[in-house]
Design a protein around this motif. Structure first.
Motif, PDB file in Angstrom:
ATOM      1  N   PRO A  86       0.835  -1.212   0.000  1.00  0.00           N
ATOM      2  CA  PRO A  86       0.000   0.000   0.000  1.00  0.00           C
ATOM      3  C   PRO A  86       0.862   1.251   0.000  1.00  0.00           C
ATOM      4  O   PRO A  86       2.023   1.233   0.397  1.00  0.00           O
ATOM      5  N   PRO A 108      -0.592   9.247  -0.783  1.00  0.00           N
ATOM      6  CA  PRO A 108      -1.497   8.958  -1.898  1.00  0.00           C
ATOM      7  C   PRO A 108      -1.160   9.628  -3.218  1.00  0.00           C
ATOM      8  O   PRO A 108      -1.660   9.206  -4.261  1.00  0.00           O
ATOM      9  N   SER A 117     -13.283   5.505  -2.638  1.00  0.00           N
ATOM     10  CA  SER A 117     -11.856   5.664  -2.935  1.00  0.00           C
ATOM     11  C   SER A 117     -11.703   6.266  -4.328  1.00  0.00           C
ATOM     12  O   SER A 117     -12.580   6.136  -5.191  1.00  0.00           O
ATOM     13  N   GLU A 122      -7.314   1.164  -2.943  1.00  0.00           N
ATOM     14  CA  GLU A 122      -7.100   2.410  -2.206  1.00  0.00           C
ATOM     15  C   GLU A 122      -7.021   3.593  -3.164  1.00  0.00           C
ATOM     16  O   GLU A 122      -6.859   3.431  -4.368  1.00  0.00           O
ATOM     17  N   SER A 123      -7.149   4.790  -2.621  1.00  0.00           N
ATOM     18  CA  SER A 123      -7.122   5.992  -3.447  1.00  0.00           C
ATOM     19  C   SER A 123      -5.729   6.235  -4.020  1.00  0.00           C
ATOM     20  O   SER A 123      -4.713   6.038  -3.345  1.00  0.00           O
TER      21      SER A 123
END
Length: 327
Positions: A103, A107, A187, A267-268
């Motif tokens: 992850p 972002p 997301s 996820e974003s």
């Protein structure tokens, strides 16, 4: 400028081929002859890149640029280094934005975001390819440029489940059936039309300052997954019957979705396109998803043989929905 595309007729590459031709590139496309090269101005070379005995025509040439759209493993890269070292001024490897850290610790993705994705073999192999090319550049002067597309579409549906080359989720929307949206759908993601990708990509062809560099090329439009599916349904003239299911649970029921979800779309992700805009001044993605997806739907309607509904994919969707509704 004399350019070789290995591949060049697919979902992403066809628009780049057409734009390159329109800009005066002397474009050759190598493929196995399974898909017809119907792009005016392209010189077609029939052969399998993995069979040296079929590449005698290829060996006659020296290139300004070689682009491999269909290299996926380190073995593919070793072959290409051997084939094109000393025979091209630039070698462009089509990698993937799914190589970025998963992850994410932050972002907003730039080209300096670490590459780390051991959850999806596809992405892991692309990282190994990049590692080998960087070594060849540093130690042997092999003139590489790396390009990392994200979810780029033209003749595919850029959705997480029941899409891409499958027509399942579109068919379900048209019939009013339940469709799966992973997580709560909030997301953020970026989808990029192949015509927009081509504007940045073709600008890199023969660009010597780009040697040794990596670039991602995406739209600047950011959408939630809820909005992506809503826009798709709207373009079909329907309303989506959405069931939100946690990505972890989807992958527990059908582990085959682990790569595309937990290793990529769960996820974003926000892409910073500053670098490609510096190297290719004027690059700007101009096709919003609401416009681009209409082009895709129209293409499928004009080519109904591509409306492939996979029984295996359909069974996976039903398995997930049935398990979820039993909870």
């Amino acid at each position: 400028m004399k350019v070789l595309f290995i591949g060049g007729t697919g979902n992403i590459s066809k628009e780049s081929s057409k734009l390159a031709i329109s800009r005066g590139v002397d474009l050759y496309v190598l493929n196995r002859g399974n898909s017809k090269v119907d792009i005016a101005g392209v010189t077609s070379i029939i052969g399998d890149i993995n069979k040296l005995e079929e590449l005698s025509e290829l060996q006659k040439h020296k290139w300004d640029v070689v682009v491999n759209w269909i290299a996926f493993t380190p073995e593919d890269i070793e072959r290409d280094i051997a084939l094109f070292k000393g025979k091209t001024k630039q070698y462009i490897f089509i990698s993937s934005a799914s190589c970025y850290q998963t992850p994410l610790n932050y972002p907003v993705i730039t080209e300096s975001t670490p590459l780390s994705n051991s959850s999806w073999e596809y992405s892991h192999n692309k990282i190994l390819c990049e590692d080998r090319l960087q070594k060849a550049y540093r130690e042997e002067g092999f003139p590489i440029t790396i390009v990392r597309p994200s979810l780029t579409y033209d003749t595919v549906f850029p959705i997480a489940i029941g899409g891409f080359r499958h027509y399942n989720t579109v068919d379900r929307i048209l019939k009013g059936k339940e469709i799966i949206v992973h997580g709560d759908g909030t997301s953020l993601w970026t989808v990029t039309h192949a015509s927009d990708f081509a504007k940045g990509f073709v600008g890199l062809l023969g660009l010597l300052p780009a040697i040794g560099h990596a670039f991602h090329i995406t739209s600047d439009e950011v959408l939630s997954w809820n909005m992506i599916y809503k826009i798709l349904a709207n373009a079909l003239g329907k309303e989506a019957n959405v069931v939100h299911i946690a990505s972890d649970y989807i992958c527990k029921i059908e582990p085959s979705f682990t790569g595309t979800l937990l290793a990529d779309k769960a996820e974003s992700v926000l892409f910073d396109n500053s670098k490609i805009k510096v190297f290719v001044p004027g690059f700007k993605a101009t096709i919003p998803f609401s416009e681009g997806i209409v082009k895709t739907i129209n293409w499928f309607n004009a080519n109904p043989e591509h409306k492939v509904i996979s029984p295996e994919e359909e069974q996976k969707i039903e398995n997930i929905l049935q398990a979820y509704h039993k909870l």
